[in-house]
Write a protein that holds these residues in place. Structure first.
Motif, PDB file in Angstrom:
ATOM      1  N   PRO A   1       0.808  -1.223   0.000  1.00 59.88           N
ATOM      2  CA  PRO A   1       0.000   0.000   0.000  1.00 59.88           C
ATOM      3  C   PRO A   1       0.842   1.274   0.000  1.00 59.88           C
ATOM      4  N   LYS A   2       1.995   1.204   0.637  1.00 59.16           N
ATOM      5  CA  LYS A   2       2.842   2.390   0.754  1.00 59.16           C
ATOM      6  C   LYS A   2       3.255   2.972  -0.602  1.00 59.16           C
ATOM      7  N   TRP A   3       3.342   2.119  -1.611  1.00 56.99           N
ATOM      8  CA  TRP A   3       3.850   2.586  -2.916  1.00 56.99           C
ATOM      9  C   TRP A   3       2.763   2.590  -4.001  1.00 56.99           C
ATOM     10  N   GLU A   4       1.524   2.360  -3.566  1.00 57.47           N
ATOM     11  CA  GLU A   4       0.443   2.221  -4.547  1.00 57.47           C
ATOM     12  C   GLU A   4       0.082   3.514  -5.277  1.00 57.47           C
ATOM     13  N   ASN A   5       0.483   4.660  -4.694  1.00 59.59           N
ATOM     14  CA  ASN A   5       0.110   5.911  -5.343  1.00 59.59           C
ATOM     15  C   ASN A   5       1.169   6.455  -6.284  1.00 59.59           C
ATOM     16  N   LEU A   6       2.238   5.702  -6.457  1.00 63.57           N
ATOM     17  CA  LEU A   6       3.256   6.110  -7.431  1.00 63.57           C
ATOM     18  C   LEU A   6       2.695   5.915  -8.837  1.00 63.57           C
ATOM     19  N   PRO A   7       3.254   6.615  -9.832  1.00 62.42           N
ATOM     20  CA  PRO A   7       2.825   6.361 -11.216  1.00 62.42           C
ATOM     21  C   PRO A   7       3.026   4.868 -11.539  1.00 62.42           C
ATOM     22  N   PRO A   8       2.108   4.281 -12.316  1.00 61.11           N
ATOM     23  CA  PRO A   8       2.151   2.840 -12.570  1.00 61.11           C
ATOM     24  C   PRO A   8       3.519   2.299 -12.972  1.00 61.11           C
ATOM     25  N   ASN A   9       4.236   3.036 -13.835  1.00 58.47           N
ATOM     26  CA  ASN A   9       5.517   2.466 -14.291  1.00 58.47           C
ATOM     27  C   ASN A   9       6.656   2.648 -13.294  1.00 58.47           C
ATOM     28  N   GLU A  10       6.350   3.256 -12.125  1.00 59.37           N
ATOM     29  CA  GLU A  10       7.378   3.324 -11.069  1.00 59.37           C
ATOM     30  C   GLU A  10       7.046   2.387  -9.922  1.00 59.37           C
ATOM     31  N   GLN A  11       5.881   1.744  -9.997  1.00 53.73           N
ATOM     32  CA  GLN A  11       5.474   0.879  -8.896  1.00 53.73           C
ATOM     33  C   GLN A  11       6.361  -0.363  -8.817  1.00 53.73           C
ATOM     34  N   PRO A  12       6.572  -0.848  -7.583  1.00 57.92           N
ATOM     35  CA  PRO A  12       7.522  -1.943  -7.373  1.00 57.92           C
ATOM     36  C   PRO A  12       7.311  -3.142  -8.302  1.00 57.92           C
ATOM     37  N   GLU A  13       6.078  -3.600  -8.479  1.00 52.15           N
ATOM     38  CA  GLU A  13       5.831  -4.806  -9.267  1.00 52.15           C
ATOM     39  C   GLU A  13       6.337  -4.608 -10.699  1.00 52.15           C
ATOM     40  N   ARG A  14       5.876  -3.511 -11.279  1.00 54.08           N
ATOM     41  CA  ARG A  14       6.194  -3.304 -12.686  1.00 54.08           C
ATOM     42  C   ARG A  14       7.638  -2.854 -12.884  1.00 54.08           C
ATOM     43  N   ALA A  15       8.125  -1.998 -11.985  1.00 50.80           N
ATOM     44  CA  ALA A  15       9.457  -1.419 -12.185  1.00 50.80           C
ATOM     45  C   ALA A  15      10.585  -2.359 -11.735  1.00 50.80           C
ATOM     46  N   ALA A  16      10.254  -3.423 -11.034  1.00 50.57           N
ATOM     47  CA  ALA A  16      11.315  -4.353 -10.611  1.00 50.57           C
ATOM     48  C   ALA A  16      11.251  -5.662 -11.386  1.00 50.57           C
ATOM     49  N   LEU A  17      10.068  -6.271 -11.412  1.00 55.72           N
ATOM     50  CA  LEU A  17       9.961  -7.607 -12.008  1.00 55.72           C
ATOM     51  C   LEU A  17      10.103  -7.612 -13.520  1.00 55.72           C
ATOM     52  N   LEU A  18       9.374  -6.705 -14.193  1.00 52.14           N
ATOM     53  CA  LEU A  18       9.406  -6.723 -15.665  1.00 52.14           C
ATOM     54  C   LEU A  18      10.819  -6.476 -16.204  1.00 52.14           C
ATOM     55  N   PRO A  19      11.545  -5.458 -15.674  1.00 54.52           N
ATOM     56  CA  PRO A  19      12.920  -5.280 -16.154  1.00 54.52           C
ATOM     57  C   PRO A  19      13.816  -6.484 -15.840  1.00 54.52           C
ATOM     58  N   LEU A  20      13.653  -7.098 -14.679  1.00 50.99           N
ATOM     59  CA  LEU A  20      14.484  -8.282 -14.370  1.00 50.99           C
ATOM     60  C   LEU A  20      14.255  -9.384 -15.395  1.00 50.99           C
ATOM     61  N   ARG A  21      12.981  -9.600 -15.747  1.00 56.62           N
ATOM     62  CA  ARG A  21      12.676 -10.628 -16.753  1.00 56.62           C
ATOM     63  C   ARG A  21      13.362 -10.307 -18.070  1.00 56.62           C
ATOM     64  N   LYS A  22      13.297  -9.017 -18.458  1.00 57.91           N
ATOM     65  CA  LYS A  22      13.839  -8.605 -19.750  1.00 57.91           C
ATOM     66  C   LYS A  22      15.365  -8.659 -19.745  1.00 57.91           C
ATOM     67  N   ILE A  23      15.971  -8.112 -18.705  1.00 56.47           N
ATOM     68  CA  ILE A  23      17.436  -8.049 -18.642  1.00 56.47           C
ATOM     69  C   ILE A  23      18.031  -9.461 -18.713  1.00 56.47           C
ATOM     70  N   PHE A  24      17.431 -10.390 -17.976  1.00 56.60           N
ATOM     71  CA  PHE A  24      18.007 -11.739 -17.935  1.00 56.60           C
ATOM     72  C   PHE A  24      17.315 -12.702 -18.904  1.00 56.60           C
TER      73      PHE A  24
END
Ligand code: IPM
Ligand code: MN
Length: 364
Positions: free
Chosen positions: A78-101
Motif C-alpha cells: 500500500p505504501k507505494w500504490e500511489n506512485l505512477p504505474p511504471n514506477e510501482q515496485p511490481e512493474r518497475a522491478a519484475l518486468l525489467p528483471l525478466r527482460k534483462i536476464f
C-alpha cells in the motif's frame, strides 16, 4: 561439493520473513552434502524505492549478474500504490528483471496435495487425488512488451498496446513445454485465441510444426483461452502440462493458483537460455503469492512457497536434483503430517513461519 552463488532479493511485506525461513531450510539441506551457500541480500521493490529511490537499483542488477541464480521474495504494498504505474515496485522491478536476464519461460507447478483438498474452492469430489499440473507461460513477449502508445482520436484520449510474437519466440517456449511434457505424462495443451488473433494463428501453426518435428511422442492438443479458463475450473487434472502466451498465462496461472488452494504453497521458476557459471540455466525463483501486507511482520506467513522456489533453484540452476527432491518431500511430509500455517490450518492449531521451517528441516 559446490559453491552455490545466488542473489537474494527478499523485497517487501512477508518477503523477508519467508525468505529467512527458506534460507534456513536451504542451509540445512545443503550442509549434509557439503555444498556451500554464497549469497548476497539486495534491495528490491518498495524497500529499494525507500532506500535509494528506484525499485530496481543498478547495484542489485549487478549483484544478480554476478550470481548463478536469483531467489526472489515479493514486491509491492500500500505504501507505494500511489506512485505512477511504471514506477510501482511490481512493474518497475519484475518486468525489467525478466527482460534483462531474458527469462522467457515461467514454469508454475500447480500442485495440491490430496490432504489439502479442503484448501481449494473446488469441491473435493472433483479433485479426490488433489491437483498435479504445470503451467508454462511465455514471459518476455506479447502485449506486455510490445509497443505502447497514448494518443487522441477526434479529440478524445485513446491508448494502444501491441501484441506481437516472432516465430522463434514461440518455438523456444514450445521447446520448454515439450521438455517438461517428456519428463511427465507426454501430454501438452497449447492455449491460444486462434479464432480471433493473428498472433495465435502463428502460435498454433508454429507449435504444430515444432512438436511434429521435435516431440513426435508428445500428445499435443489445443484449446482457446476462454474455454481453457472454464476447463481449468471444471476439471483441472484433464491438463498435464499447458503452455500459452504472456498475458493469457498471467491470467490462467492465477486461476490455477486459486484452485490449488493457498498461494502460500505455490512456487515458480523463470528461466531463459542464459547459462550460469556452472553451465546450467540462470533463473529467477519466486513464490506465486504476493507481499500479503495484512500479515507482514507477524511471523505467521506460510514459507512453503518460498522454500519450494528455493528447491526449484537447486534443481534448475544448480543441478542438485536430489536436494531439490529432498526439500520437496520434506515440505510435503510436514504439511501432510499436519504442520500448518494459518492459511492452510483448517481446524489445526496454526504454527508460525519459523515453526513451519523448523518442521521442514526436521524432515529433510
Ligand atoms: C505475475 C505478476 C506480474 C505480471 C505483475 C506484478 C507485473 O502478476 O508475475 O504474474 O503481470 O507478470
Ligand atoms: Mn500475475
Amino acid at each position: 561439493m559446490a559453491t552455490l552463488k545466488f542473489a537474494v532479493l527478499p523485497g517487501d511485506g512477508i518477503g523477508p520473513e519467508v525468505m529467512d525461513a527458506a534460507l534456513g531450510v536451504l542451509q540445512a539441506a545443503c550442509r549434509k552434502d557439503g555444498d556451500e551457500l554464497s549469497y548476497k541480500i539486495c534491495d528490491v521493490g518498495g524497500a529499494a524505492i525507500d532506500s535509494c529511490g528506484k525499485a530496481l537499483p543498478e547495484s542489485t542488477v549487478e549483484q544478480c549478474r554476478n550470481s548463478d541464480a536469483i531467489l526472489f521474495g515479493s514486491v509491492g504494498g500500500p505504501k507505494w500504490e500511489n506512485l505512477p504505474p511504471n514506477e510501482q515496485p511490481e512493474r518497475a522491478a519484475l518486468l525489467p528483471l525478466r527482460k534483462i536476464f531474458k527469462l522467457f519461460a515461467n514454469i508454475r507447478p500447480g500442485l495440491l496435495y490430496p490432504q489439502l483438498t479442503d484448501a481449494s474452492p473446488l469441491k473435493s469430489e472433483r479433485i479426490p487425488e488433489g491437483i498435479d499440473i504445470v503451467c508454462i507461460r511465455e514471459l518476455t513477449g506479447g502485449i506486455y512488451f510490445g509497443e505502447k502508445k497514448t494518443f487522441e482520436i477526434d479529440g478524445e484520449p485513446a491508448a494502444c498496446d501491441t501484441m506481437m510474437y516472432r516465430k522463434s519466440e514461440i518455438e523456444r517456449i514450445a521447446d520448454v513445454a515439450g521438455k517438461t511434457a517428456m519428463a511427465r505424462g507426454k501430454k501438452v495443451c497449447s492455449i491460444d485465441k486462434a479464432n480471433v488473433l493473428e498472433t495465435s494463428v502463428l502460435w498454433r501453426k508454429t507449435v504444430t510444426e515444432f512438436f511434429k518435428k521435435n516431440y513426435p511422442e508428445v500428445e499435443l492438443s489445443y484449446m482457446y483461452v476462454d474455454n481453457a479458463a472454464m476447463q481449468l475450473a471444471r476439471n483441472p487434472n484433464q491438463f498435464d502440462v499447458f503452455f500459452t502466451e504472456n498475458m493469457f498465462g498471467d491470467i490462467l496461472s492465477d486461476e490455477m493458483a486459486v484452485i490449488c488452494g493457498s498461494l502460500g504453497m505455490l512456487c515458480s521458476a523463470s528461466l531463459g537460455d542464459i547459462k550460469n557459471s556452472l553451465g546450467l540455466k540462470f533463473g529467477l525463483y519466486e513464490p506465486a503469492g504476493g507481499t500479503a501486507p495484512d500479515i507482514a511482520g507477524k511471523g505467521i506467513a506460510n514459507p512453503c512457497a518460498q522454500i519450494l522456489s528455493a528447491a526449484l533453484m537447486m534443481r534448475y540452476s544448480f543441478g542438485e536434483d536430489a536436494i531439490a527432491t529432498k526439500i520437496e518431500n520434506a515440505v510435503r511430509n510436514a504439511v501432510c503430517g499436519g504442520i500448518r500455517t494459518g492459511d492452510i490450518a483448517f481446524g489445526k492449531t496454526p504454527v508460525s513461519t519459523d515453526e513451519m521451517a523448523k518442521a521442514v528441516i526436521e524432515r529433510l
